[in-house]
Design an enzyme around this catalytic site. Structure first.
Site, PDB file in Angstrom:
ATOM      1  N   SER A  64       0.826  -1.214   0.000  1.00  0.00           N
ATOM      2  CA  SER A  64       0.000   0.000   0.000  1.00  0.00           C
ATOM      3  C   SER A  64       0.860   1.264   0.000  1.00  0.00           C
ATOM      4  CB  SER A  64      -0.903   0.033   1.239  1.00  0.00           C
ATOM      5  OG  SER A  64      -1.788  -1.064   1.245  1.00  0.00           O
TER       6      SER A  64
HETATM    7  N1  SAH Z   1      -1.217  -4.745   4.097  1.00  0.00           N
HETATM    8  C1  SAH Z   1      -0.528  -5.003   2.838  1.00  0.00           C
HETATM    9  C2  SAH Z   1      -1.397  -4.641   1.649  1.00  0.00           C
HETATM   10  C3  SAH Z   1      -1.429  -5.768   0.664  1.00  0.00           C
HETATM   11  S1  SAH Z   1      -2.594  -5.627  -0.640  1.00  0.00           S
HETATM   12  C4  SAH Z   1       0.797  -4.302   2.793  1.00  0.00           C
HETATM   13  O1  SAH Z   1       1.076  -3.474   3.669  1.00  0.00           O
HETATM   14  O2  SAH Z   1       1.596  -4.624   1.926  1.00  0.00           O
HETATM   15  C5  SAH Z   1      -3.974  -6.588  -0.018  1.00  0.00           C
HETATM   16  C6  SAH Z   1      -3.701  -8.015   0.371  1.00  0.00           C
HETATM   17  O3  SAH Z   1      -4.972  -8.602   0.730  1.00  0.00           O
HETATM   18  C7  SAH Z   1      -3.119  -8.907  -0.715  1.00  0.00           C
HETATM   19  O4  SAH Z   1      -1.947  -9.509  -0.245  1.00  0.00           O
HETATM   20  C8  SAH Z   1      -4.224  -9.943  -0.978  1.00  0.00           C
HETATM   21  O5  SAH Z   1      -3.725 -11.226  -1.313  1.00  0.00           O
HETATM   22  C9  SAH Z   1      -4.942  -9.958   0.356  1.00  0.00           C
HETATM   23  N2  SAH Z   1      -6.318 -10.465   0.305  1.00  0.00           N
HETATM   24  C10 SAH Z   1      -7.254 -10.333  -0.689  1.00  0.00           C
HETATM   25  N3  SAH Z   1      -8.421 -10.934  -0.350  1.00  0.00           N
HETATM   26  C11 SAH Z   1      -8.233 -11.469   0.900  1.00  0.00           C
HETATM   27  C12 SAH Z   1      -9.068 -12.221   1.792  1.00  0.00           C
HETATM   28  N4  SAH Z   1     -10.330 -12.558   1.482  1.00  0.00           N
HETATM   29  N5  SAH Z   1      -8.535 -12.599   2.984  1.00  0.00           N
HETATM   30  C13 SAH Z   1      -7.264 -12.260   3.335  1.00  0.00           C
HETATM   31  N6  SAH Z   1      -6.422 -11.560   2.522  1.00  0.00           N
HETATM   32  C14 SAH Z   1      -6.899 -11.163   1.311  1.00  0.00           C
END
Ligand code: SAH
Length: 213
Positions: A64
């Site tokens: 993010s």
């Molecule tokens: N907090 C992360 C942001 C990653 S982007 C950071 O700081 O880098 C969002 C993430 O949510 C992705 O890794 C994706 O695989 C995950 N995601 C998507 N749907 C999900 C679900 N139903 N349960 C858990 N994780 C999920």
């Protein structure tokens, strides 16, 4: 895995940018100033690590944007030793920011590749989440509920009911809600069935996915 004076300098510049964009919480700014974001990205992106931008990580996901991480963390209003659930571990950057704040973090990721990578990586930097879970964030984490805070770091087409019900009274859920574009939404639990709701403008996240594959 180096963190040099150059990186620290760049990080301070990033913190200054976040201040100009309206982040005020000193504890949050300090945490962002400490987490070596460049180590959470592939090395080819090193130069970009301290720009205020989202970047691709493994498995078609993104780390993010720092402003978004700061904004969501500020809305959570955490205290040391609070119990916080994160949905979407991804690179682990947001998890690390919460660890810097002294929070007890539980974080769920649905992609095995990212789950494995981040589970290995975070302890190497000294960031110890209480639990990293491979699973579906739509369900929350009933066994560990209730939580002081829940933060969703992917775009949710709707607000999953379990997340609301797993909040303590007084607890806060920060969740971007919407399809192509999401509205950052804060729910504060006021009673068993009572929630206050606040909205904070538009953001763009990768989607919170249902039914893997
Ligand atoms: N907090 C992360 C942001 C990653 S982007 C950071 O700081 O880098 C969002 C993430 O949510 C992705 O890794 C994706 O695989 C995950 N995601 C998507 N749907 C999900 C679900 N139903 N349960 C858990 N994780 C999920």
């Amino acid at each position: 895995m180096k963190d040099t004076f150059k990186h620290k300098g760049l990080r301070q510049q990033l913190v200054n940018i976040l201040i100009t964009k309206g982040i005020r919480d000193e504890k949050v700014l300090n945490a962002i100033g400490k987490v070596p974001r460049h180590l959470f990205m592939d090395s080819s992106f090193l130069d970009h690590a301290y720009q205020d931008k989202a970047f691709p990580i493994a498995a078609d996901q993104t780390i993010s944007q720092p402003f978004t991480v700061a904004f969501q963390t500020e809305l959570l209003q955490v205290n040391k030793t609070d119990k916080v659930l994160e949905i979407g571990t991804g690179s682990g950057y947001q998890t690390a920011v919460l660890c810097e704040l002294g929070v007890h973090v539980y974080s769920i990721e649905r992609q095995q590749e990212l789950f494995r990578k981040t589970s290995n990586f975070l302890p190497k930097l000294g960031y110890r989440a209480k639990k990293l879970i491979f699973g579906d964030g739509y369900k929350g984490l009933k066994d560990e509920a209730p939580f002081d805070g829940i933060i969703v770091t992917a775009g949710a087409p709707f607000v999953p009911k379990p997340l609301l019900s797993q909040l303590k009274i007084g607890g806060r859920l920060v969740i971007p809600v919407g399809d192509a574009v999401q509205v950052m939404t804060l729910f504060i639990r006021k009673g068993a069935k009572e929630f206050e709701q606040h909205e904070f403008g538009e953001f763009r996240f990768v989607p919170l996915l249902e039914d893997k594959n």
